[in-house]
Write an enzyme that holds these catalytic residues in place. Structure first.
Site, PDB file in Angstrom:
ATOM      1  N   LYS A  31       6.761  45.369  69.212  1.00  0.00           N
ATOM      2  CA  LYS A  31       6.558  45.226  69.903  1.00  0.00           C
ATOM      3  C   LYS A  31       6.791  46.894  70.813  1.00  0.00           C
ATOM      4  O   LYS A  31       6.387  47.109  70.756  1.00  0.00           O
ATOM      5  CB  LYS A  31       7.549  44.146  71.006  1.00  0.00           C
ATOM      6  CG  LYS A  31       6.404  42.994  70.552  1.00  0.00           C
ATOM      7  CD  LYS A  31       7.670  42.196  72.133  1.00  0.00           C
ATOM      8  CE  LYS A  31       9.417  42.152  72.072  1.00  0.00           C
ATOM      9  NZ  LYS A  31       9.649  41.295  71.059  1.00  0.00           N
TER      10      LYS A  31
ATOM     11  N   ARG B  92      11.217  35.672  78.048  1.00  0.00           N
ATOM     12  CA  ARG B  92      11.860  35.679  76.405  1.00  0.00           C
ATOM     13  C   ARG B  92      12.328  33.857  76.898  1.00  0.00           C
ATOM     14  O   ARG B  92      12.320  33.989  75.828  1.00  0.00           O
ATOM     15  CB  ARG B  92      13.219  36.244  76.165  1.00  0.00           C
ATOM     16  CG  ARG B  92      12.776  37.447  75.637  1.00  0.00           C
ATOM     17  CD  ARG B  92      13.622  37.330  74.188  1.00  0.00           C
ATOM     18  NE  ARG B  92      14.351  38.467  73.581  1.00  0.00           N
ATOM     19  CZ  ARG B  92      15.002  40.143  73.757  1.00  0.00           C
ATOM     20  NH1 ARG B  92      13.328  40.575  75.047  1.00  0.00           N
ATOM     21  NH2 ARG B  92      15.139  40.397  72.793  1.00  0.00           N
TER      22      ARG B  92
ATOM     23  N   ARG C 295      15.351  49.308  60.011  1.00  0.00           N
ATOM     24  CA  ARG C 295      14.946  50.183  61.565  1.00  0.00           C
ATOM     25  C   ARG C 295      15.794  51.088  62.152  1.00  0.00           C
ATOM     26  O   ARG C 295      17.083  50.455  62.040  1.00  0.00           O
ATOM     27  CB  ARG C 295      14.318  49.032  62.554  1.00  0.00           C
ATOM     28  CG  ARG C 295      14.209  49.437  63.985  1.00  0.00           C
ATOM     29  CD  ARG C 295      13.670  48.170  65.069  1.00  0.00           C
ATOM     30  NE  ARG C 295      14.388  47.062  64.992  1.00  0.00           N
ATOM     31  CZ  ARG C 295      14.324  46.489  66.041  1.00  0.00           C
ATOM     32  NH1 ARG C 295      12.298  46.555  66.686  1.00  0.00           N
ATOM     33  NH2 ARG C 295      14.713  44.893  66.399  1.00  0.00           N
TER      34      ARG C 295
ATOM     35  N   ARG D  28      20.581  50.248  65.108  1.00  0.00           N
ATOM     36  CA  ARG D  28      21.061  49.531  66.453  1.00  0.00           C
ATOM     37  C   ARG D  28      22.183  48.090  65.868  1.00  0.00           C
ATOM     38  O   ARG D  28      22.085  47.514  65.013  1.00  0.00           O
ATOM     39  CB  ARG D  28      20.171  48.496  67.255  1.00  0.00           C
ATOM     40  CG  ARG D  28      19.066  49.047  68.430  1.00  0.00           C
ATOM     41  CD  ARG D  28      17.593  48.482  68.636  1.00  0.00           C
ATOM     42  NE  ARG D  28      17.958  47.211  69.091  1.00  0.00           N
ATOM     43  CZ  ARG D  28      17.161  46.185  69.283  1.00  0.00           C
ATOM     44  NH1 ARG D  28      15.861  46.444  69.331  1.00  0.00           N
ATOM     45  NH2 ARG D  28      17.493  45.467  69.705  1.00  0.00           N
TER      46      ARG D  28
ATOM     47  N   ARG E 239      19.199  36.183  66.151  1.00  0.00           N
ATOM     48  CA  ARG E 239      17.845  36.570  67.153  1.00  0.00           C
ATOM     49  C   ARG E 239      16.761  35.627  66.810  1.00  0.00           C
ATOM     50  O   ARG E 239      16.697  35.327  67.934  1.00  0.00           O
ATOM     51  CB  ARG E 239      18.031  37.928  66.841  1.00  0.00           C
ATOM     52  CG  ARG E 239      19.237  38.303  68.117  1.00  0.00           C
ATOM     53  CD  ARG E 239      18.969  40.557  67.534  1.00  0.00           C
ATOM     54  NE  ARG E 239      17.961  40.937  68.095  1.00  0.00           N
ATOM     55  CZ  ARG E 239      17.822  42.193  67.879  1.00  0.00           C
ATOM     56  NH1 ARG E 239      18.324  42.551  66.587  1.00  0.00           N
ATOM     57  NH2 ARG E 239      16.773  42.595  67.893  1.00  0.00           N
TER      58      ARG E 239
END
Ligand code: AMP
Length: 207
Positions: free
Chosen positions: A13, A88, A127, A153, A164
């Site tokens: 995204k 969300r 990532r 992160r 998550r």
């Protein structure tokens, strides 16, 4: 163009949002980025959000909705916007619909990027973000340039990613039937190169 970009954590995204917002000349509004900025600045909102974020949980709806309402009222969002990471939950989607109705500016489309769950954990744990540019890289599939200043992160550690994804399945997946029923849902397959996926998104919006 008033768009919502949906998809599980690490579905691409954030990467797609940058190009899409540029192509349409609209601001990319990422609630994750906004919350991380609040956290870094040590605001009251940042302090309250931090405990949820580091646990891989969603920040309570009322905090996020107020933040988005304020952001959509800023002048650069008057001609359109791309929401990344919001809504969300169904209550967030309902709040968004109500505030857009008040402004007389309904959504154009809700775009879902579909990626199988087994790929998402690897995508998140590998990532990295370049601190200077905000660009997102993947250590294996989209390696950063040698001079990048990389950040991992805190919530991209494997155990938190799994939580998550569970939050996504429990709360966010319900947005698909919600937007489907409103005739706004467009789905694209999110496995492939960023350029291929950008092309699928272009045709999904055009069609
Ligand atoms: P993201 O960068 O979109 O993956 O968001 C990172 C984290 O910020 C999430 O795991 C949540 O803790 C929080 N967050 C971002 N957007 C929302 C939202 N719309 N509702 C609740 N929490 C959010």
């Amino acid at each position: 163009m008033r768009l919502v970009l949906l998809g599980p954590p690490a579905s691409g995204k954030g990467t797609q949002a940058v190009g899409l917002a540029e192509a349409h000349g609209i601001p990319k509004i990422s609630t994750g980025d906004m919350l991380r900025a609040h956290k870094a600045q040590g605001t009251e909102l940042g302090r309250r959000a931090a405990e949820y974020m580091s646990a891989g949980k969603l920040v309570p709806d009322e905090l996020v909705i107020a933040m988005v309402d304020e952001r959509l009222g800023q002048p650069d969002a008057a001609t359109g916007f791309l929401l990344d990471g919001f809504p969300r939950t169904v209550p967030q989607a309902e709040a968004l619909a109500a505030l857009l109705e008040r402004r007389g500016t309904p959504l154009t489309a809700a775009l879902q990027i579909d990626v199988p769950r087994e790929l998402l954990v690897e995508r998140a744990t590998l990532r990295r973000t370049d601190k200077r540019t905000g660009r997102i890289y993947h250590l294996k599939y989209s390696p950063p340039p040698p001079d990048a200043e990389l950040e991992h992160r805190a919530d991209d550690q494997e155990a938190t990613v799994v939580r998550r994804l569970d939050e996504y399945d429990a709360l966010t997946a319900a947005l698909l039937p919600y937007y489907q029923a409103k005739g706004l849902l467009r789905r694209v397959e999110g496995v492939g190169s960023p350029a291929e996926i950008a092309e699928r998104i272009r045709s999904a919006i055009a069609g």
